[in-house]
Scaffold this motif. Structure first.
Motif, PDB file in Angstrom:
ATOM      1  N   LEU A   1       6.285   3.194  16.647  1.00 48.55           N
ATOM      2  CA  LEU A   1       6.289   3.338  15.193  1.00 48.55           C
ATOM      3  C   LEU A   1       7.658   2.951  14.637  1.00 48.55           C
ATOM      4  O   LEU A   1       8.686   3.358  15.170  1.00 48.55           O
TER       5      LEU A   1
ATOM      6  N   ILE B   1      16.745   1.466   4.165  1.00 47.17           N
ATOM      7  CA  ILE B   1      16.498   1.821   2.768  1.00 47.17           C
ATOM      8  C   ILE B   1      16.887   3.278   2.564  1.00 47.17           C
ATOM      9  O   ILE B   1      16.636   4.124   3.413  1.00 47.17           O
TER      10      ILE B   1
ATOM     11  N   SER C   1       9.222   6.707  -0.939  1.00 49.29           N
ATOM     12  CA  SER C   1       8.131   7.637  -1.252  1.00 49.29           C
ATOM     13  C   SER C   1       6.821   6.920  -0.966  1.00 49.29           C
ATOM     14  O   SER C   1       6.052   6.634  -1.863  1.00 49.29           O
ATOM     15  N   THR C   2       6.615   6.642   0.302  1.00 51.15           N
ATOM     16  CA  THR C   2       5.481   5.817   0.714  1.00 51.15           C
ATOM     17  C   THR C   2       4.816   6.484   1.911  1.00 51.15           C
ATOM     18  O   THR C   2       5.082   6.147   3.055  1.00 51.15           O
TER      19      THR C   2
ATOM     20  N   TYR D   1       3.821  10.045   4.258  1.00 52.31           N
ATOM     21  CA  TYR D   1       4.608  11.156   4.789  1.00 52.31           C
ATOM     22  C   TYR D   1       5.886  10.641   5.445  1.00 52.31           C
ATOM     23  O   TYR D   1       5.903   9.577   6.040  1.00 52.31           O
TER      24      TYR D   1
ATOM     25  N   LEU E   1       7.794  10.392   8.192  1.00 51.91           N
ATOM     26  CA  LEU E   1       7.750  10.616   9.641  1.00 51.91           C
ATOM     27  C   LEU E   1       9.158  10.693  10.220  1.00 51.91           C
ATOM     28  O   LEU E   1       9.401  11.427  11.177  1.00 51.91           O
TER      29      LEU E   1
ATOM     30  N   GLY F   1      11.582  -3.240   3.542  1.00 50.31           N
ATOM     31  CA  GLY F   1      11.467  -2.221   2.508  1.00 50.31           C
ATOM     32  C   GLY F   1      10.139  -1.495   2.541  1.00 50.31           C
ATOM     33  O   GLY F   1       9.441  -1.501   3.556  1.00 50.31           O
ATOM     34  N   ALA F   2       9.805  -0.886   1.418  1.00 53.86           N
ATOM     35  CA  ALA F   2       8.570  -0.110   1.326  1.00 53.86           C
ATOM     36  C   ALA F   2       7.981  -0.263  -0.074  1.00 53.86           C
ATOM     37  O   ALA F   2       8.673  -0.662  -1.020  1.00 53.86           O
ATOM     38  N   ILE F   3       6.706   0.083  -0.188  1.00 52.24           N
ATOM     39  CA  ILE F   3       5.980  -0.119  -1.444  1.00 52.24           C
ATOM     40  C   ILE F   3       6.596   0.682  -2.585  1.00 52.24           C
ATOM     41  O   ILE F   3       6.763   0.177  -3.690  1.00 52.24           O
ATOM     42  N   SER F   4       6.954   1.926  -2.315  1.00 52.24           N
ATOM     43  CA  SER F   4       7.516   2.773  -3.379  1.00 52.24           C
ATOM     44  C   SER F   4       8.793   3.464  -2.945  1.00 52.24           C
ATOM     45  O   SER F   4       8.846   4.091  -1.890  1.00 52.24           O
TER      46      SER F   4
ATOM     47  N   GLY G   1       5.949   7.117  -5.537  1.00 48.11           N
ATOM     48  CA  GLY G   1       4.834   7.520  -4.689  1.00 48.11           C
ATOM     49  C   GLY G   1       3.691   6.535  -4.796  1.00 48.11           C
ATOM     50  O   GLY G   1       3.725   5.580  -5.583  1.00 48.11           O
ATOM     51  N   LEU G   2       2.670   6.769  -3.978  1.00 39.67           N
ATOM     52  CA  LEU G   2       1.541   5.840  -3.891  1.00 39.67           C
ATOM     53  C   LEU G   2       0.382   6.274  -4.773  1.00 39.67           C
ATOM     54  O   LEU G   2      -0.283   5.447  -5.386  1.00 39.67           O
TER      55      LEU G   2
ATOM     56  N   PHE H   1      -1.046   0.149   0.374  1.00 37.99           N
ATOM     57  CA  PHE H   1      -0.493   0.914   1.504  1.00 37.99           C
ATOM     58  C   PHE H   1      -1.450   0.856   2.696  1.00 37.99           C
ATOM     59  O   PHE H   1      -1.043   0.531   3.822  1.00 37.99           O
TER      60      PHE H   1
ATOM     61  N   ASP I   1       1.348  -0.145   8.977  1.00 30.94           N
ATOM     62  CA  ASP I   1       0.939  -0.125  10.382  1.00 30.94           C
ATOM     63  C   ASP I   1      -0.223   0.872  10.582  1.00 30.94           C
ATOM     64  O   ASP I   1      -0.082   2.057  10.273  1.00 30.94           O
TER      65      ASP I   1
ATOM     66  N   LYS J   1       0.588   4.177  12.209  1.00 26.88           N
ATOM     67  CA  LYS J   1       1.260   5.163  11.352  1.00 26.88           C
ATOM     68  C   LYS J   1       0.261   5.831  10.404  1.00 26.88           C
ATOM     69  O   LYS J   1       0.323   7.047  10.177  1.00 26.88           O
TER      70      LYS J   1
ATOM     71  N   MET K   1      -0.535   9.758  10.192  1.00 22.41           N
ATOM     72  CA  MET K   1      -0.463  10.512   8.929  1.00 22.41           C
ATOM     73  C   MET K   1      -1.790  11.227   8.642  1.00 22.41           C
ATOM     74  O   MET K   1      -1.795  12.360   8.161  1.00 22.41           O
TER      75      MET K   1
ATOM     76  N   LEU L   1      -3.248   8.763  -1.483  1.00 24.05           N
ATOM     77  CA  LEU L   1      -2.749   8.294  -0.189  1.00 24.05           C
ATOM     78  C   LEU L   1      -3.835   7.674   0.677  1.00 24.05           C
ATOM     79  O   LEU L   1      -3.742   6.539   1.097  1.00 24.05           O
ATOM     80  N   PHE L   2      -4.876   8.468   0.974  1.00 25.63           N
ATOM     81  CA  PHE L   2      -5.936   7.977   1.862  1.00 25.63           C
ATOM     82  C   PHE L   2      -7.241   7.841   1.074  1.00 25.63           C
ATOM     83  O   PHE L   2      -7.404   8.442   0.009  1.00 25.63           O
TER      84      PHE L   2
END
Lengths: 461, 461
Positions: free
Chosen positions: A179, A185, A189-190, A192, A194, B413-416, B420-421, B429, B434, B437, B441, B459-460
């Motif tokens: 993982l 960064i 906020s994407t 949980y 981990l 980077g990451a989406i947010s 948050g998502l 997301f 991955d 991951k 989660m 989230l899901f």
């Protein structure tokens, strides 16, 4: 299941090469313990030394399939027995994965393998004017171990603990899945977090194969003040005032009279404090300041000295650089001095900063009730109290520790501020923590490690 | 299961009182959405307004038994649709749990209920010379919502995001179990850090009924510099230099030309920048500094102005206090200006700070490829880019967003970074993260919420 050492050796030799699997006499005593005083060493079936993330993934998958317990090990400087292996398990030693992968001066991060040691990283950062600001006191500690225990140290009062500086980890699950969590960064906020869950999990959730650490500009100027006080209460009452002054102390430590005497004697340090003051001083406060500007440091140092005097310090000494370094060094070696003097266990209870006096009062009562000797020092700015417990009888000592942890928890604190629970503090945790929280933590453990192969003796039974 | 509004109303009225359950027309439009542009409102069966942790525990247990979806709501200022409820579920609104339980000046913490708003807390702290340093730009936001999304804001470059300031939470599981995690302690290594896991989990793991927040001394002096640059690249290249200077900026924002024009026009702000410079400036950098000492602030302001000039700024303006406050205010309102101008969605991708130029180049390409208009500003010091996307066609817009998120992730980077998502960014997301991951989660989610009653649309799937 039930493999013997030869079978285990053969299994993992195919992954990491025969030269990187130790069995029998080659295992050596070192791999059977860390620096915890209260946990019995155990020799593993084998020591496996992977050289890459891929090797870690393959060996974990094999271990999981065969239900072989796996205990990760960095430099073995832990204080809670979290790298004591199972007798039918293996140690995964990260000594070969000791590369500083990258120092990124644009993003102010370092990417390191878990076997990198703190002094190694600091030596690489100093010439660049950068610092990784977590200094847990043992410079030969590994970053992997620091991440695993969420290590703290004296500078946490300014910079926070390891958790605050780990921006990401590469971590391997028992399934062999690798993982990548977080990264270079500083916020995310994407889903949980981990990364934050793995930090401090003492090798029970995943094996960290890479960590991305936040760096800071290195402050050029530092000063150290030493203030003896007539009572421990005055020392701890001074702490919120110094924090509130806005001076942003780098270090804010208290050292009790006995620990000060032992520590300075240990390194042959004479601080030049008149004997009349030494005789009146029950505790010392050490305040270090740092700044990018010499003039600001001087101004802050003076203001802090004035504040300390007004708060009842018997005197205030601004230490010359050499003596300051020796004092900090002596403080960092307090554990070794306690050990050399025959301490039977150490604790690092954390309480709300303002509850340190109440905690210390309970410590004195508990020591008295059980005819034990308890002395120490601590990160006063963080409410993190390091005590050495001198009580040779294991069952009495167990009651003493139970009393100390109960006192800390009753004050809104926790069993460990920075050492972790490992094997040595586990039973107190399982006894004193809310069963609903322990049950939830066990369910989280299962989410990562369904067959409980990762460090099965640590945290839980 | 399958309860109608009347049955749900009766069920929860017994817990919180009939006056605190809203059904039918009384629910109102507000409870069906937050401020997210890209998520469709949904009206819940009922709104339940608990007044205590005990009531939250009881109502969650009942909802869990009956598999009623539960969506927590603070002030409803979220940007990702994380408080849009399920049509067959309830909103748990924390509007009644809005007490500042305690401000502890010795331990530098505040204990708050989730419905406390940022401006309410700040008004209570200011007279004490203390500050909770997270300012996400919307002062009517609730602390519960901030904890839930791990809110950031402009000052994160100095102080970090919500996560770094939440020392503990009281949180309720769907089982009705009330967990006390962390507390007034600044460090802890005692089992898994449940506090950090719950922060940023967008109401999908537990309902937070109390948070312990870290406070800091309030700096008395602040200055604001504005520097126009001819290119966005020059702006972003300046950022690591300012961070590296050790000046410790409070705010480090870039604002593009279009956003600057719209934002200043919106509040009627004339910064007095000559038209020749305005015409050459493609982007602006805003740097705010703070200090406990006026003379140090002046020195740092001068040094930063000199640095900005040397880095290619077309000019450097030290703004008078009034104009500075207006500019920051205008920047905070950038979202509202974008919305008023017809923006179809907003994003807050985070990338490594040094990768902002590469990301911005991809943004321009993506905008061009899809004949869309994308403008913005951002927390340059954090690599957190806020863009408004103008593209009315939903399927084209979806491809634009997919492209922007892919670009951010490809750059590490990451989406947010801080929104948050929620519901609005979830599908990207689930598509881009991955799968290992996401699976992990989901297992963590089950450990907290086995029947998936907590915010099931977020989230899901």
């Amino acid at each position: 299941m039930g493999l013997d050492a030869a079978e285990v050796s053969q299994l993992f030799a195919e992954v990491v090469g025969a030269g990187n699997v130790l069995v029998g006499d080659a295992v050596g005593d070192d791999y059977s313990h860390d620096e915890a005083l209260g946990a019995a060493p155990q020799v593993p079936l084998a020591v496996v030394r992977p050289g890459s993330t891929e090797e870690v993934a393959t060996l974990l998958r094999l271990a999981d399939e065969r239900r072989i317990p796996v205990t990760a090990r960095g430099a073995g400087t832990g204080m809670s027995g979290a790298c004591i292996p199972e007798p039918d398990g293996i140690v995964v030693s990260f000594e070969r994965m000791n590369r500083i992968v990258e120092i990124d001066e644009q993003n102010f991060v370092a990417v390191v393998e878990p076997g990198v040691q703190l002094d190694q990283l600091d030596a690489a950062l100093a010439p660049l004017g950068l610092v990784y600001p977590v200094f847990p006191g043992e410079y030969s500690a590994s970053l992997g171990g620091n991440v695993s225990t969420n290590a703290g140290g004296m500078r946490a009062v300014k910079y926070g603990v390891t958790r605050q500086h780990v921006l990401g980890v590469e971590a391997v699950l028992p399934s062999g899945e690798v993982l990548t969590c977080g990264g270079k960064i500083v916020k995310v906020s994407t889903g949980y977090d981990l990364t934050q869950l793995i930090v401090g999990s003492e090798g029970t959730l995943a094996l960290v194969t890479q960590a991305t650490l936040r760096l800071y500009p290195r402050a050029g100027h530092a000063s150290t003040l030493l203030a003896p006080f007539a009572t421990v209460d005055e020392v701890t009452a001074a702490v919120p005032r110094i924090v509130g002054s806005g001076v942003g102390p780098l270090i804010l430590e208290y050292i009790d009279m006995l620990t000060m005497a032992a520590a300075t004697a240990h390194v042959g340090l004479d601080l030049g404090i008149p004997s009349s003051i030494q005789e009146s001083a029950l505790a010392y406060l050490v305040v270090a300041l740092e700044s990018t500007h010499a003039d600001r440091l001087e101004q802050d140092t003076e203001a802090t000295a004035t504040l300390l005097s007004s708060l009842g310090a018997l005197d205030v000494y601004v230490l010359p650089d050499g003596a300051a370094a020796q004092l900090i060094d002596a403080r960092e070696k307090a554990f070794w001095v306690a050990k050399a003097n025959g301490a039977d266990d150490i604790i690092d209870v954390v309480v709300p900063r303002a509850s340190v006096p109440a905690f210390m009062a309970r410590v004195a009562e508990i020591a008295n009730e059980h005819s034990s000797w308890i002395a120490g020092c601590g990160h006063a700015g963080d409410g993190n109290v390091h005590m050495a417990v001198f009580q040779p009888d294991p069952s009495v000592r167990s009651r003493v520790l139970h009393g100390l942890f109960t006192a800390g928890i009753d004050l809104g604190g926790a069993i460990s501020g920075e050492h972790g629970l490992g094997r040595s503090k586990k039973r107190y945790f399982l006894d004193l923590e809310d069963p609903a929280k322990i049950a939830l933590m066990r369910r989280i453990k299962v989410a990562f490690d369904p067959h409980s192969i990762l460090n099965p003796g640590t945290l839980f039974d």
